[in-house]
Scaffold this active site. Structure first.
Site, PDB file in Angstrom:
ATOM      1  CG  ASP A  47      -1.910  -1.079   1.260  1.00 26.78           C
ATOM      2  OD1 ASP A  47      -2.212  -1.613   0.186  1.00 26.78           O
ATOM      3  OD2 ASP A  47      -2.387  -1.404   2.364  1.00 26.78           O
TER       4      ASP A  47
HETATM    5  N1  URA Z   1      -1.396  -5.814   3.885  1.00 31.09           N
HETATM    6  C1  URA Z   1      -1.842  -4.546   3.908  1.00 31.09           C
HETATM    7  O1  URA Z   1      -2.865  -4.253   4.502  1.00 31.09           O
HETATM    8  N2  URA Z   1      -1.122  -3.624   3.260  1.00 31.09           N
HETATM    9  C2  URA Z   1       0.021  -3.903   2.589  1.00 31.09           C
HETATM   10  O2  URA Z   1       0.634  -2.989   2.047  1.00 31.09           O
HETATM   11  C3  URA Z   1       0.472  -5.221   2.582  1.00 31.09           C
HETATM   12  C4  URA Z   1      -0.259  -6.168   3.220  1.00 31.09           C
END
Ligand code: URA
Length: 234
Positions: A104
């Site tokens: 993310d």
């Molecule tokens: N899980 C999440 O919520 N975000 C990420 O970036 C990776 C795994």
């Protein structure tokens, strides 16, 4: 065997046009002899090519470890936000790498970048069952019930998660390590949401047996070593 201009543009940040000019200037040598034509055929395994006296290291594919900072999208381009490939140093830009999977925008840590589609495919394959390890900081302390919940194979709208492992820092139960086998959209955050807690900080620290290099500063990239690639059977 490949053409000299392709060899040089694969190995270094020169366009084919620039290579032709370099050859014209006499700046390119093959096995110690000045090259006469950019069309000549090169044996990638055996021949030694120098540009301006410097020996090139030929490779078609490249595999990079990035310590991703917050604020970057796991993409190759975007109209609004900075993207992870912006962090690739200029001398490696011509490899046109892309991220293997996603983190993310607000997640930090280990992200692999490559231009090798087969490597990407292999790592992303569910058959590989590769665990990803995350360090998370929560708004509320984690407990034994969370460990059981995570291990139970949590149910989501579009999938059932494989059993996830949870480790709680005994000194501060708001700090945890989570290992998941998939990489679904916002997966770790959604798991904690189901457990009634919010993720305040998230960092990926390992993919399978490959750990994020602790000496790699946030925002920096380095090539994977042969030993690190071997972790994935590559
Ligand atoms: N899980 C999440 O919520 N975000 C990420 O970036 C990776 C795994």
């Amino acid at each position: 065997m490949i053409r000299l201009d392709k060899y040089i543009s694969d190995a270094a940040a020169y366009s084919r046009r620039e290579v032709r000019l370099l050859v014209k200037k006499g700046a390119v040598s093959v096995n110690g002899i000045t090259a006469k034509s950019a069309d000549m055929k090169i044996d990638e395994a055996k021949d030694s090519v120098c540009v301006n006296g410097e020996k090139l290291r030929y490779r078609k594919y490249i595999y990079l470890m990035l310590n991703k900072p917050q604020g970057y999208l796991s993409a190759t381009e975007d109209d609004h936000d900075p993207v992870v490939v912006d962090l690739v140093p200029d001398e490696l830009k011509h490899f046109n790498v892309f991220p293997v999977g996603r983190l993310d925008k607000d997640t930090e840590g280990l992200l692999l970048l490559t231009n090798d589609g087969h490597f990407d495919h292999e790592l992303m394959s569910p058959r590989k069952n590769l665990y990803k390890r995350y360090y998370a900081e929560l708004d509320l302390p984690a407990n034994e019930e969370d460990i059981t919940l995570f291990a139970s194979g949590m149910q989501f709208r579009e999938f059932t998660a494989k059993p996830a492992r949870l480790e709680i820092d005994p000194a501060d139960p708001c700090k945890v390590y989570v290992e998941i086998a998939e990489g679904k959209y916002h997966q770790v955050k959604r798991m904690w949401e189901k457990a009634g807690k919010k993720v305040l900080f998230l960092k990926r620290v390992a993919i399978g047996d490959l750990e994020l290099d602790a000496s790699l500063p946030c925002g920096k990239v380095r090539e994977l070593t042969a030993e690190e690639l071997a972790v994935f059977g590559w």
